[in-house]
Write an enzyme that holds these catalytic residues in place. Structure first.
Site, PDB file in Angstrom:
ATOM      1  CD  GLU A 118      -1.888  -4.834  -5.836  1.00 58.11           C
ATOM      2  OE1 GLU A 118      -2.842  -4.033  -5.826  1.00 58.11           O
ATOM      3  OE2 GLU A 118      -0.848  -4.638  -6.502  1.00 58.11           O
ATOM      4  CD  GLU A 185       3.614  -0.913  -2.806  1.00 59.64           C
ATOM      5  OE1 GLU A 185       3.226  -2.029  -3.206  1.00 59.64           O
ATOM      6  OE2 GLU A 185       3.904   0.028  -3.580  1.00 59.64           O
TER       7      GLU A 185
HETATM    8  O1  KIV Z   1       4.326  -5.105  -8.687  1.00 63.06           O
HETATM    9  C1  KIV Z   1       5.267  -5.022  -7.897  1.00 63.06           C
HETATM   10  O2  KIV Z   1       6.430  -4.824  -8.256  1.00 63.06           O
HETATM   11  C2  KIV Z   1       4.967  -5.177  -6.473  1.00 63.06           C
HETATM   12  C3  KIV Z   1       6.026  -4.734  -5.515  1.00 63.06           C
HETATM   13  C4  KIV Z   1       6.073  -3.274  -5.464  1.00 63.06           C
HETATM   14  C5  KIV Z   1       5.838  -5.335  -4.180  1.00 63.06           C
HETATM   15  O3  KIV Z   1       3.918  -5.588  -6.131  1.00 63.06           O
END
Ligand code: KIV
Length: 278
Positions: A118, A185
């Protein structure tokens, strides 16, 4: 659907052909097998497992060991899908060297094909180091749940010009660094469309509209199994949670009424052996 393995190259080919990519989260062997058999292109072992499997309030308590454990189970269940493992909070922030080692554990011990991180410009050094170790990387921009405390909650990102510009720039920087896809997201659909048009790599949307090059959902949301938090973007394709509850109620009733187990569920011993035991 073909039986051909979905690979990093398949992501790029799909974008070129305008074929939408399907991705779902998975955290265990049985579910991975079901989703893989259904034909999903990619399985994400998301750190969302902290919430939907482990019952935490957010994803921050998920450890690298947790991720390795669940990645390994998913890898055993999937044959065709490309498996992506989330790098959990603090596993790619300390040093580039540590980031490579941690990503390496997900590949070597967890059996994933790629990792997801991220963030944008602030993690580029780590993304590049992981790519240098020949581990494919997926980016994740917009609402990045590991930053929930900085963002002040799970909120839509990129509504202001400044935020939207930052997300576009980050996406371009990640692409330049060499990631093969970016999850977007909770960003406005028109911003996601603009980013998808500007990038040559695919975007995978979650709460980012239909113009992304693919979509991802948390399996428990998709199947209707998790009700602690139901995001607006999460379409429920089944009510598996309700079905499990119903099944459990029937089971409890049948146990109490001695209707289960039936003859066909039991094992036999011959009478002669039995008589010797009395
Ligand atoms: O952790 C997760 O499931 C994710 C998705 C929401 C993309 O990063």
């Amino acid at each position: 659907m073909t039986n051909e393995k979905f690979t990093v190259s398949s992501f790029m080919e799909s974008k070129k052909k305008g074929r939408k990519i399907s991705m779902l989260t998975a955290y265990d062997y049985t579910t991975a097998k079901l989703l893989d058999t259904a034909g999903v292109d990619s399985l994400l072992v998301g750190d969302s497992l902290g919430m939907v499997v482990l019952g935490y309030e957010n994803t921050l308590q998920v450890t690298l060991d947790d991720m390795v454990h669940h990645c390994r189970a998913v890898a055993r269940g999937a044959k065709r899908s490309l498996i992506i493992g989330d790098m959990p909070f603090l596993s790619y922030h300390v040093s580039a060297e540590e980031s490579v080692r941690n990503a390496g554990r997900l590949v070597q011990e967890g059996g994933v094909h790629a990792v997801k991180l991220e963030g944008g410009r602030e993690i580029l050094k780590h993304v590049k180091a992981i790519l240098d170790a020949k581990i494919p990387v997926v980016g994740h921009l917009g609402l990045t749940p590991q930053s929930v405390n900085m963002m002040g909650g799970f909120k839509v990102q990129g509504k202001s010009e400044e935020q939207a510009r930052a997300i576009i720039e980050d996406a371009l920087m990640l692409q330049e660094a060499g990631v093969f896809a970016i999850v977007l997201e909770c960003v406005p659909a028109k911003l996601a469309r603009l980013i998808s048009e500007r990038l040559s790599i695919p975007t995978i949307g979650i709460g980012a509209g239909s113009d992304c090059d693919g979509q991802v959902l948390v399996m428990h949301d998709m199947a209707g199994m998790y009700s602690d938090m139901v995001p607006k973007f999460a379409k429920r394709y089944a009510q598996v949670g309700e079905q499990i509850e119903e099944a459990a109620k029937m089971y409890i009733q049948e146990v109490q009424e001695k209707l289960f187990p039936e003859e066909k569920h039991t094992f036999k011993i011959d009478e002669e052996t039995l008589s010797k035991l009395y």
